[in-house]
Every structure is written in structure tokens, then in C-alpha cells.
Design an enzyme around this catalytic site. Structure first.
Site, PDB file in Angstrom:
ATOM      1  N   GLY A  30      50.219  32.525  37.910  1.00 29.00           N
ATOM      2  CA  GLY A  30      50.636  33.040  36.607  1.00 29.00           C
ATOM      3  C   GLY A  30      52.121  32.896  36.360  1.00 29.00           C
ATOM      4  O   GLY A  30      52.889  32.469  37.231  1.00 29.00           O
ATOM      5  N   ASP A  85      51.712  38.705  43.715  1.00 27.05           N
ATOM      6  CA  ASP A  85      50.904  38.194  42.603  1.00 27.05           C
ATOM      7  C   ASP A  85      51.174  39.014  41.343  1.00 27.05           C
ATOM      8  O   ASP A  85      51.701  40.135  41.416  1.00 27.05           O
ATOM      9  CB  ASP A  85      49.410  38.276  42.985  1.00 27.05           C
ATOM     10  CG  ASP A  85      48.549  37.302  42.204  1.00 27.05           C
ATOM     11  OD1 ASP A  85      49.046  36.713  41.220  1.00 27.05           O
ATOM     12  OD2 ASP A  85      47.373  37.131  42.577  1.00 27.05           O
ATOM     13  N   GLY A 101      44.311  34.168  34.342  1.00 26.34           N
ATOM     14  CA  GLY A 101      44.567  32.738  34.558  1.00 26.34           C
ATOM     15  C   GLY A 101      43.426  32.056  35.298  1.00 26.34           C
ATOM     16  O   GLY A 101      43.581  30.922  35.765  1.00 26.34           O
ATOM     17  N   GLU A 107      42.783  34.541  44.472  1.00 27.81           N
ATOM     18  CA  GLU A 107      43.783  35.632  44.483  1.00 27.81           C
ATOM     19  C   GLU A 107      43.279  36.813  45.317  1.00 27.81           C
ATOM     20  O   GLU A 107      44.041  37.436  46.043  1.00 27.81           O
ATOM     21  CB  GLU A 107      44.075  36.084  43.045  1.00 27.81           C
ATOM     22  CG  GLU A 107      44.888  35.059  42.265  1.00 27.81           C
ATOM     23  CD  GLU A 107      45.035  35.397  40.794  1.00 27.81           C
ATOM     24  OE1 GLU A 107      45.920  34.827  40.157  1.00 27.81           O
ATOM     25  OE2 GLU A 107      44.260  36.222  40.274  1.00 27.81           O
ATOM     26  N   LYS A 125      51.919  45.597  31.116  1.00 25.37           N
ATOM     27  CA  LYS A 125      50.673  45.560  31.893  1.00 25.37           C
ATOM     28  C   LYS A 125      50.249  46.946  32.410  1.00 25.37           C
ATOM     29  O   LYS A 125      49.174  47.071  33.004  1.00 25.37           O
ATOM     30  CB  LYS A 125      50.838  44.626  33.096  1.00 25.37           C
ATOM     31  CG  LYS A 125      51.366  43.233  32.770  1.00 25.37           C
ATOM     32  CD  LYS A 125      50.368  42.413  32.032  1.00 25.37           C
ATOM     33  CE  LYS A 125      50.790  40.975  31.790  1.00 25.37           C
ATOM     34  NZ  LYS A 125      50.953  40.167  32.961  1.00 25.37           N
TER      35      LYS A 125
HETATM   36  C1  5RP Z   1      45.665  34.837  37.129  1.00 26.73           C
HETATM   37  C2  5RP Z   1      46.135  36.239  37.175  1.00 26.73           C
HETATM   38  C3  5RP Z   1      47.549  36.495  36.816  1.00 26.73           C
HETATM   39  O1  5RP Z   1      48.167  37.146  37.874  1.00 26.73           O
HETATM   40  C4  5RP Z   1      47.589  37.369  35.603  1.00 26.73           C
HETATM   41  O2  5RP Z   1      46.855  36.735  34.565  1.00 26.73           O
HETATM   42  C5  5RP Z   1      49.016  37.646  35.146  1.00 26.73           C
HETATM   43  O3  5RP Z   1      49.606  36.469  34.683  1.00 26.73           O
HETATM   44  P1  5RP Z   1      51.050  36.433  34.043  1.00 26.73           P
HETATM   45  O4  5RP Z   1      52.033  36.741  35.138  1.00 26.73           O
HETATM   46  O5  5RP Z   1      51.161  35.040  33.510  1.00 26.73           O
HETATM   47  O6  5RP Z   1      51.097  37.463  32.934  1.00 26.73           O
HETATM   48  O7  5RP Z   1      45.416  37.152  37.495  1.00 26.73           O
HETATM   49  O8  5RP Z   1      44.304  34.734  37.441  1.00 26.73           O
END
Ligand code: 5RP
EC number: 5.3.1.6
Length: 224
Positions: A30, A85, A101, A107, A125
Site C-alpha cells: 500500500g 504494514d 489493495g 499480508e 483509518k
Molecule cells: C492492502 C492493504 C493496505 O495495507 C491497506 O489497503 C492500506 O493501504 P494504504 O496505505 O494505501 O492506505 O491492506 O491489501
């Protein structure tokens, strides 16, 4: 760069400072993780930091290679020292929704394999209760209609994630069902119920896995 991207960059760089010489590092996916990878790359170039990474997606592998991070895999590594992550939602108990993503399966593997699981997010978030973000569930293409029907009995109408009008195919060759539960008061229970459906590969609910959450807030980085 907009304000949200500045927060993503700040938490990515903060998390990179938690990585020490000799560590095996799980690399999430991400746009927030992108900044963490760049920062690790700088430390490798400037300070001679010696690490090895396991990427959670093909895109992350590309970014890591560009940054000069040596990659390895689970045929060589039993346990990771740290996994870093992003997330789509983080609740008051640090339970997560991930998979925006489409990389949730790998993950979850690198999260479970790590001694420390660090989440980096901007403040958008953070939620009281999970579920406003539609829950991604990775499913086997063969039976996706049936799996979607079974998941719908748990209280949502799943939609198949598409990319340019074709089903989006994950790095593992599967599909993603986005499941708009709206509110998930008992994430552990829901996770077990969805996982019991044949055809489900993995859910985007990450329960009791996180050790640290780094939150980018306006003028502050909050660690919880
Ligand atoms: C991908 C994920 C990402 O960690 C999540 O979508 C957050 O992404 P971003 O940092 O672009 O907001 O779970 O599968």
C-alpha cells in the site's frame, strides 16, 4: 503532496527507524508502506543497514528491489523479526480491516510470522467499530458465486471486485469479494464464521495480531 500523504510519509519513516541491523522484515503493501520501503532503502544506501525482506505483494517486491532491499522467502526464513504494514481500518482494540489493495492473504502470513507486527496509518483509518470499510475476502474463483451467497447469509451483499470490467485477480490467482457489513461488533466471531465457508481463502479481519499502531495525526505521531 497533500496532507494525508504527508502523514503517510511521516509514519512510514517513523516505522523504518524500528528496523535494526540483521532483521528479517515483513514488508506490507500500500501507499503508506511505500514510504517505509523508501526510508529503509535510504538507510541501506547511507548507513549500510543490513536486512532481508519478505514482500506481501508483487508491487511491494518491485518497490523493495528499486529501494535496494534484498528479498528472501519462507524457504529460507522461519520467523520474521518485524512486519510493518498499513490498514484500512483500526478499531479501539487494534483489530484491523485490511485488503483494500487485495494483498490480504500474504499480508496475514507475514503478520503471523512476525515477532512484532507494526501498523502504520494516517488518522482517517481510526474507527470505534470496524465495518464501514467493506470487508475484503479472498475466495477461490471456482466457487465464488456460492461463497458470496454463503457470506450474504451473515448480513451483507458481497460484490466481486473488478478491474476494468474483469474480475480482479490477486497475486495468488484468486478473487476478492468486498463485503459491506457496515458495523462489525464481534470481529472475531465474524472472522471464524466466514473462514468456515469452503472456498474462502482468507478474510481481511486481523484480530489480536498487532503489537504497535503508529498513527499520523495533524502535527503529531501517536503510538498506541
Ligand atoms: C492492502 C492493504 C493496505 O495495507 C491497506 O489497503 C492500506 O493501504 P494504504 O496505505 O494505501 O492506505 O491492506 O491489501
Amino acid at each position: 503532496m497533500n496532507e494525508q500523504d504527508k502523514l503517510k510519509k511521516a509514519v512510514g519513516e517513523k516505522a523504518a527507524t524500528m528496523v535494526k541491523d540483521g532483521m528479517k522484515v515483513g514488508l506490507g503493501s500500500g501507499t503508506t508502506v511505500y514510504w517505509m520501503i523508501r526510508s529503509l532503502g535510504e538507510r541501506i544506501q547511507k548507513d549500510g543497514l543490513k536486512i532481508e525482506g519478505i514482500p506481501s505483494s508483487n508491487q511491494t517486491a518491485i518497490w523493495a528491489e528499486e529501494a535496494g532491499i534484498p528479498l528472501t522467502d519462507f524457504s529460507h526464513v522461519k520467523e520474521l523479526d518485524i512486519t510493518i504494514d498499513g490498514a484500512d481500518e483500526v478499531d479501539a482494540n487494534n483489530h484491523l480491516i485490511k485488503g483494500g489493495g487485495a494483498a490480504l492473504f500474504r499480508e496475514k502470513v507475514i503478520a503471523q510470522a512476525a515477532k512484532e507486527f507494526v501498523i502504520i496509518v494516517d488518522q482517517s483509518k481510526i474507527v470505534d467499530t470496524l465495518g464501514e470499510f467493506s470487508l475484503p475476502v479472498e475466495v477461490l474463483p471456482f466457487s465464488w458465486h456460492r461463497t458470496a451467497n454463503e457470506i450474504s447469509k451473515l448480513g451483507c451483499v458481497p460484490t466481486l471486485r473488478v478491474n476494468e470490467e474483469e474480475p480482479l485477480v490477486t497475486d495468488n490467482g484468486n478473487y476478492i469479494l468486498d463485503c459491506p457489513f457496515k458495523v462489525i461488533p464481534f470481529p472475531d466471531k465474524l472472522n471464524k464464521e466466514i473462514k468456515s465457508i469452503v472456498g474462502v481463502i482468507e478474510t481481511g479481519l486481523f484480530i489480536d495480531m498487532v503489537t504497535t499502531v503508529i498513527v499520523g495525526e495533524k502535527d503529531n505521531i501517536n503510538i498506541k
